[in-house]
Design a protein around this motif. Structure first.
Motif, mmCIF file in Angstrom:
data_model
loop_
_atom_site.group_PDB
_atom_site.id
_atom_site.type_symbol
_atom_site.label_atom_id
_atom_site.label_comp_id
_atom_site.label_asym_id
_atom_site.label_seq_id
_atom_site.Cartn_x
_atom_site.Cartn_y
_atom_site.Cartn_z
ATOM 1 N N ALA A 83 -14.875 -17.132 8.133
ATOM 2 C CA ALA A 83 -15.042 -16.760 9.542
ATOM 3 C C ALA A 83 -14.391 -15.418 9.851
ATOM 4 O O ALA A 83 -14.586 -14.892 10.957
ATOM 5 N N GLU A 84 -13.632 -14.873 8.929
ATOM 6 C CA GLU A 84 -13.002 -13.561 9.081
ATOM 7 C C GLU A 84 -13.000 -12.897 7.706
ATOM 8 O O GLU A 84 -13.160 -13.581 6.689
ATOM 9 N N PRO A 85 -12.848 -11.584 7.652
ATOM 10 C CA PRO A 85 -12.746 -10.950 6.328
ATOM 11 C C PRO A 85 -11.625 -11.601 5.531
ATOM 12 O O PRO A 85 -10.542 -11.858 6.053
ATOM 13 N N ILE A 86 -11.885 -11.877 4.259
ATOM 14 C CA ILE A 86 -10.913 -12.602 3.460
ATOM 15 C C ILE A 86 -9.603 -11.830 3.342
ATOM 16 O O ILE A 86 -8.518 -12.425 3.268
ATOM 17 N N SER A 87 -9.672 -10.496 3.340
ATOM 18 C CA SER A 87 -8.454 -9.693 3.286
ATOM 19 C C SER A 87 -7.589 -9.939 4.525
ATOM 20 O O SER A 87 -6.359 -10.081 4.435
ATOM 21 N N ALA A 88 -8.230 -10.022 5.694
ATOM 22 C CA ALA A 88 -7.490 -10.289 6.928
ATOM 23 C C ALA A 88 -6.925 -11.701 6.933
ATOM 24 O O ALA A 88 -5.807 -11.933 7.405
ATOM 25 N N GLY A 89 -7.684 -12.658 6.397
ATOM 26 C CA GLY A 89 -7.199 -14.033 6.345
ATOM 27 C C GLY A 89 -5.977 -14.180 5.463
ATOM 28 O O GLY A 89 -5.013 -14.866 5.809
ATOM 29 N N VAL A 90 -5.982 -13.517 4.293
ATOM 30 C CA VAL A 90 -4.835 -13.577 3.394
ATOM 31 C C VAL A 90 -3.610 -12.955 4.061
ATOM 32 O O VAL A 90 -2.511 -13.518 4.021
ATOM 33 N N SER A 91 -3.774 -11.802 4.689
ATOM 34 C CA SER A 91 -2.646 -11.139 5.359
ATOM 35 C C SER A 91 -2.081 -12.006 6.481
ATOM 36 O O SER A 91 -0.856 -12.123 6.636
ATOM 37 N N ARG A 92 -2.956 -12.618 7.249
ATOM 38 C CA ARG A 92 -2.515 -13.467 8.366
ATOM 39 C C ARG A 92 -1.712 -14.657 7.866
ATOM 40 O O ARG A 92 -0.608 -14.943 8.371
ATOM 41 N N VAL A 93 -2.247 -15.357 6.877
ATOM 42 C CA VAL A 93 -1.564 -16.549 6.354
ATOM 43 C C VAL A 93 -0.267 -16.169 5.659
ATOM 44 O O VAL A 93 0.756 -16.845 5.809
ATOM 45 N N LEU A 94 -0.295 -15.077 4.912
ATOM 46 C CA LEU A 94 0.908 -14.629 4.221
ATOM 47 C C LEU A 94 2.022 -14.319 5.224
ATOM 48 O O LEU A 94 3.182 -14.689 5.017
ATOM 49 N N ALA A 95 1.681 -13.645 6.325
ATOM 50 C CA ALA A 95 2.689 -13.318 7.340
ATOM 51 C C ALA A 95 3.275 -14.584 7.958
ATOM 52 O O ALA A 95 4.499 -14.682 8.165
ATOM 53 N N GLN A 96 2.441 -15.568 8.256
ATOM 54 C CA GLN A 96 2.942 -16.808 8.855
ATOM 55 C C GLN A 96 3.826 -17.580 7.876
ATOM 56 O O GLN A 96 4.877 -18.104 8.258
ATOM 57 N N ASN A 97 3.402 -17.647 6.611
ATOM 58 C CA ASN A 97 4.199 -18.370 5.623
ATOM 59 C C ASN A 97 5.537 -17.681 5.370
ATOM 60 O O ASN A 97 6.578 -18.336 5.244
ATOM 61 N N LEU A 98 5.528 -16.348 5.300
ATOM 62 C CA LEU A 98 6.779 -15.624 5.087
ATOM 63 C C LEU A 98 7.695 -15.726 6.304
ATOM 64 O O LEU A 98 8.926 -15.733 6.150
ATOM 65 N N SER A 99 7.140 -15.839 7.486
ATOM 66 C CA SER A 99 7.972 -16.047 8.683
ATOM 67 C C SER A 99 8.757 -17.340 8.574
ATOM 68 O O SER A 99 9.919 -17.410 8.988
ATOM 69 N N ALA A 100 8.126 -18.372 8.003
ATOM 70 C CA ALA A 100 8.806 -19.651 7.834
ATOM 71 C C ALA A 100 9.822 -19.589 6.700
ATOM 72 O O ALA A 100 10.904 -20.180 6.788
ATOM 73 N N LEU A 101 9.486 -18.874 5.637
ATOM 74 C CA LEU A 101 10.361 -18.817 4.462
ATOM 75 C C LEU A 101 11.529 -17.856 4.649
ATOM 76 O O LEU A 101 12.558 -17.980 3.972
ATOM 77 N N LEU A 102 11.380 -16.897 5.552
ATOM 78 C CA LEU A 102 12.404 -15.879 5.789
ATOM 79 C C LEU A 102 12.781 -15.876 7.272
ATOM 80 O O LEU A 102 12.475 -14.931 8.006
ATOM 81 N N PRO A 103 13.428 -16.929 7.750
ATOM 82 C CA PRO A 103 13.687 -17.050 9.193
ATOM 83 C C PRO A 103 14.614 -15.989 9.771
ATOM 84 O O PRO A 103 14.649 -15.802 10.992
ATOM 85 N N THR A 104 15.364 -15.276 8.914
ATOM 86 C CA THR A 104 16.258 -14.236 9.424
ATOM 87 C C THR A 104 15.621 -12.853 9.362
ATOM 88 O O THR A 104 16.276 -11.850 9.682
ATOM 89 N N TRP A 105 14.370 -12.799 8.949
ATOM 90 C CA TRP A 105 13.623 -11.546 8.936
ATOM 91 C C TRP A 105 12.598 -11.550 10.058
ATOM 92 O O TRP A 105 12.083 -12.612 10.446
ATOM 93 N N ARG A 106 12.275 -10.382 10.555
ATOM 94 C CA ARG A 106 11.200 -10.226 11.526
ATOM 95 C C ARG A 106 9.958 -9.793 10.750
ATOM 96 O O ARG A 106 9.845 -8.645 10.327
ATOM 97 N N VAL A 107 9.031 -10.710 10.542
ATOM 98 C CA VAL A 107 7.845 -10.442 9.729
ATOM 99 C C VAL A 107 6.732 -9.912 10.629
ATOM 100 O O VAL A 107 6.341 -10.567 11.609
ATOM 101 N N LEU A 108 6.209 -8.739 10.276
ATOM 102 C CA LEU A 108 5.234 -8.061 11.131
ATOM 103 C C LEU A 108 3.980 -7.701 10.345
ATOM 104 O O LEU A 108 4.025 -6.853 9.454
ATOM 105 N N PRO A 109 2.843 -8.348 10.629
ATOM 106 C CA PRO A 109 1.590 -7.890 10.025
ATOM 107 C C PRO A 109 1.144 -6.601 10.704
ATOM 108 O O PRO A 109 1.445 -6.359 11.869
ATOM 109 N N GLN A 110 0.436 -5.778 9.965
ATOM 110 C CA GLN A 110 -0.083 -4.539 10.532
ATOM 111 C C GLN A 110 -1.238 -4.844 11.488
ATOM 112 O O GLN A 110 -2.014 -5.781 11.226
ATOM 113 N N PRO A 111 -1.378 -4.140 12.622
ATOM 114 C CA PRO A 111 -0.560 -3.000 13.036
ATOM 115 C C PRO A 111 0.730 -3.448 13.728
ATOM 116 O O PRO A 111 0.724 -4.436 14.458
ATOM 117 N N TRP A 112 1.811 -2.749 13.464
ATOM 118 C CA TRP A 112 3.068 -3.010 14.142
ATOM 119 C C TRP A 112 3.478 -1.786 14.941
ATOM 120 O O TRP A 112 2.933 -0.694 14.766
#
Length: 199
Positions: A83-112
């Motif tokens: 339903a979305e470009p696969i590149s965008a889907g991977v970036s979106r999911v990766l950002a959400q997963n890293l937000s959970a794994l790195l709670p003391t970091w501010r994870v920002l997908p582009q554009p920031w």
């Protein structure tokens, strides 16, 4: 007024019966882990982590879901699509997963916001993503954690990941593929935790 030949309606009915209609396409999205879904954005006491746009192999860069038929053969499913470009889907999911794994970091997908100073950035390239008829999901790719204006790599990794597809059909395949992205995120998170302090 001209009358239609009685043969024409019969031909139309015959062509419909012979060829039928195509089934409607179904659309899917990759999903983050349960922790990624519920992750609360952090103010980032450890710094901001930028997720760069994911690069994908050319054969993956289309709406059709890819099924691996062999070492050198793939099938592109015209009726099961992303339903979305696969590149965008991977970036979106990766950002959400890293937000959970790195709670003391501010994870920002582009554009920031360009005024936000980034302590590090994550680059990902996907070379294989999908599943096969034997019920095995597959993720292969490369990643790097870089710092500074010159993209100095402080960590690099190569992933060759597999998971069993629990069930049949595209729903099960997409779920297993999504889980592989969480596996990759866990490897990247380990490297991010080792990023040296900004000078």
């Amino acid at each position: 007024m001209r009358r239609l030949s009685p043969i024409l309606p019969a031909l139309l009915l015959l062509s419909t019966a012979c060829f039928g209609t195509s089934p409607p396409s179904k659309f899917y999205v990759l999903s983050p882990s349960p922790a990624g879904v519920s992750a609360v954005p952090s103010t980032g006491p450890d710094g901001a982590l930028g997720i760069m746009p994911t690069r994908v192999a050319a054969y993956l860069d289309g709406p059709q879901i890819v099924t691996f038929l062999g070492s050198n053969e793939v099938a592109l499913d015209e009726y099961n699509r992303w339903a979305e470009p696969i590149s965008a889907g991977v970036s979106r999911v990766l950002a959400q997963n890293l937000s959970a794994l790195l709670p003391t970091w501010r994870v920002l997908p582009q554009p920031w916001d360009p005024i936000v100073p980034l302590r590090a950035r994550v680059l990902v390239e996907i070379t294989a993503l999908g599943w096969n008829k034997a019920g095995e999901a597959r993720l292969e790719g490369n990643w790097a954690v870089v710092v500074g204006l010159n993209d100095l790599a402080v960590a690099r990794g190569r992933v060759v990941l597999r998971r069993e597809v629990a069930g049949s059909g595209p729903d099960a395949g997409v779920a297993a593929t999504s889980a592989l992205l969480d596996d990759m995120a866990r490897e990247i998170a380990i490297a991010v935790r080792e990023v040296p302090p900004a000078k």
